[in-house]
Design an enzyme around this catalytic site. Sequence first.
Site, PDB file in Angstrom:
ATOM      1  N   LYS A 189      19.433  53.184  70.536  1.00 19.32           N
ATOM      2  CA  LYS A 189      18.029  52.742  70.487  1.00 19.32           C
ATOM      3  C   LYS A 189      17.887  51.233  70.479  1.00 19.32           C
ATOM      4  CE  LYS A 189      17.446  53.481  65.531  1.00 19.32           C
ATOM      5  NZ  LYS A 189      18.913  53.514  65.314  1.00 19.32           N
ATOM      6  N   ARG A 225      13.262  53.680  57.627  1.00 25.68           N
ATOM      7  CA  ARG A 225      14.449  54.533  57.559  1.00 25.68           C
ATOM      8  C   ARG A 225      14.383  55.472  56.362  1.00 25.68           C
ATOM      9  NH1 ARG A 225      18.324  50.974  60.507  1.00 25.68           N
ATOM     10  NH2 ARG A 225      20.382  51.919  60.580  1.00 25.68           N
ATOM     11  N   ARG A 236      31.857  50.757  70.372  1.00 19.67           N
ATOM     12  CA  ARG A 236      30.920  49.637  70.469  1.00 19.67           C
ATOM     13  C   ARG A 236      31.611  48.306  70.132  1.00 19.67           C
ATOM     14  NH1 ARG A 236      25.150  50.519  67.633  1.00 19.67           N
ATOM     15  NH2 ARG A 236      26.170  49.998  65.700  1.00 19.67           N
ATOM     16  N   ARG A 271      31.980  45.757  64.728  1.00 17.63           N
ATOM     17  CA  ARG A 271      31.248  45.594  63.466  1.00 17.63           C
ATOM     18  C   ARG A 271      31.970  46.341  62.358  1.00 17.63           C
ATOM     19  NH1 ARG A 271      25.067  47.190  64.777  1.00 17.63           N
ATOM     20  NH2 ARG A 271      25.312  48.257  62.800  1.00 17.63           N
ATOM     21  N   ARG A 273      27.454  56.616  57.557  1.00 17.66           N
ATOM     22  CA  ARG A 273      26.140  56.255  58.136  1.00 17.66           C
ATOM     23  C   ARG A 273      25.435  57.493  58.689  1.00 17.66           C
ATOM     24  NH1 ARG A 273      27.533  51.871  62.324  1.00 17.66           N
ATOM     25  NH2 ARG A 273      25.295  51.502  62.530  1.00 17.66           N
TER      26      ARG A 273
HETATM   27  P1  AMP Z   1      21.539  49.075  62.269  1.00 14.73           P
HETATM   28  O1  AMP Z   1      21.976  47.894  63.050  1.00 14.73           O
HETATM   29  O2  AMP Z   1      20.106  49.454  62.512  1.00 14.73           O
HETATM   30  O3  AMP Z   1      22.481  50.245  62.432  1.00 14.73           O
HETATM   31  O4  AMP Z   1      21.600  48.642  60.723  1.00 14.73           O
HETATM   32  C1  AMP Z   1      22.816  48.229  60.134  1.00 14.73           C
HETATM   33  C2  AMP Z   1      22.733  48.383  58.624  1.00 14.73           C
HETATM   34  O5  AMP Z   1      21.660  47.562  58.114  1.00 14.73           O
HETATM   35  C3  AMP Z   1      22.410  49.790  58.127  1.00 14.73           C
HETATM   36  O6  AMP Z   1      23.555  50.620  58.059  1.00 14.73           O
HETATM   37  C4  AMP Z   1      21.836  49.480  56.754  1.00 14.73           C
HETATM   38  O7  AMP Z   1      22.857  49.134  55.835  1.00 14.73           O
HETATM   39  C5  AMP Z   1      21.021  48.225  57.028  1.00 14.73           C
HETATM   40  N1  AMP Z   1      19.636  48.543  57.433  1.00 14.73           N
HETATM   41  C6  AMP Z   1      19.045  48.312  58.647  1.00 14.73           C
HETATM   42  N2  AMP Z   1      17.768  48.714  58.644  1.00 14.73           N
HETATM   43  C7  AMP Z   1      17.529  49.233  57.410  1.00 14.73           C
HETATM   44  C8  AMP Z   1      16.411  49.832  56.796  1.00 14.73           C
HETATM   45  N3  AMP Z   1      15.242  50.014  57.456  1.00 14.73           N
HETATM   46  N4  AMP Z   1      16.533  50.240  55.505  1.00 14.73           N
HETATM   47  C9  AMP Z   1      17.679  50.061  54.821  1.00 14.73           C
HETATM   48  N5  AMP Z   1      18.777  49.520  55.352  1.00 14.73           N
HETATM   49  C10 AMP Z   1      18.721  49.098  56.631  1.00 14.73           C
END
Ligand code: AMP
Length: 216
Positions: A15, A90, A129, A162, A173
Site C-alpha cells: 500500500k 491502525r 523488500r 529494514r 507484525r
Molecule cells: P509501516 O511502515 O506502516 O509498516 O510502519 C512501520 C512501524 O511504524 C509499524 O510496525 C509500527 O511500529 C509503527 N507505526 C506506523 N504507523 C502506526 C500507527 N498508525 N500506529 C502505531 N504504530 C504505527
Amino acid sequence: MNVKIIFLGPPGVGKGTQAKEAAAANGVPHISTGDILRAEVDARSDLGTQAKSYMDKGELVPDGLVVEMVAHRLAQPDCSHGYLLDGFPRTMAQAAALEAKLAERGETIDRVLYFSAPDEVLIRRLSGRRTCPNCKAGFHVETMPPKTEGVCDHCGAELIQRADDEPATIKNRLEVYTARTAELIDHYENAGNLTEIDSTGTVDAIADAASEALKT
Ligand code: AMP
C-alpha cells in the site's frame, strides 16, 4: 479536489507504493505514519526515541503518540484540501480519534481502500523488500529489483533491509495486524465507504484497481 482517503491493509501488501502514486494522481499529500516515525527515529527526536523500541519489535507505537503526531501533520496547510493516510488509523482508538477530529469541522473520510493478500504473499514481499537509507526509495529483490544489485537506482546509496523486515519481526507484525488493525475493515465496511482491492497481482494491476476505486 478535496478528498480524504485512507489506505488500509496488512504490512507488505504494497500500500505504500500504491499510496505514493494515488496521492500524486489525486493532488493530495501522502501521509505515511511509518515514514514520519522513521524520520523521527533518524532525527533522534524524543518521539523517535520513544517510538523506536516498538517499531524494531514490530509492535504498534502507543495510540497517544501517533494520534498527536497525525493531528499535527493534518494541521499543516498542505492538508487543507485533503490527504491520503497510509498506515493510519491502525487501531479502533486511532479511528475514533480521527473521526472526532474530523467531526469538529463537519468532515468525514471519503474513501477507504482495503488492500488484501494472503499471508504467504505478504511474507514473500516483506522479506524481499530493500530500502534506500538515503532517499527512502523502495525496491524488491524479485519484483522490483534495482538495476545494480544492492544499489539505489536514484541516488547510488547501498540498499538496506529494514530491521522490522527480519523474519521474526515480520511474523509479529502480521499477528499485531490481525489482533489490532483487522477490525477496522468491518468498521469502515459498516460505514459504507470501503472498497477491497485484491493485491495479489502486479504493482500495475493493483494501481489500476485502486485508481478505478478512487474514481467512484
Ligand atoms: P509501516 O511502515 O506502516 O509498516 O510502519 C512501520 C512501524 O511504524 C509499524 O510496525 C509500527 O511500529 C509503527 N507505526 C506506523 N504507523 C502506526 C500507527 N498508525 N500506529 C502505531 N504504530 C504505527
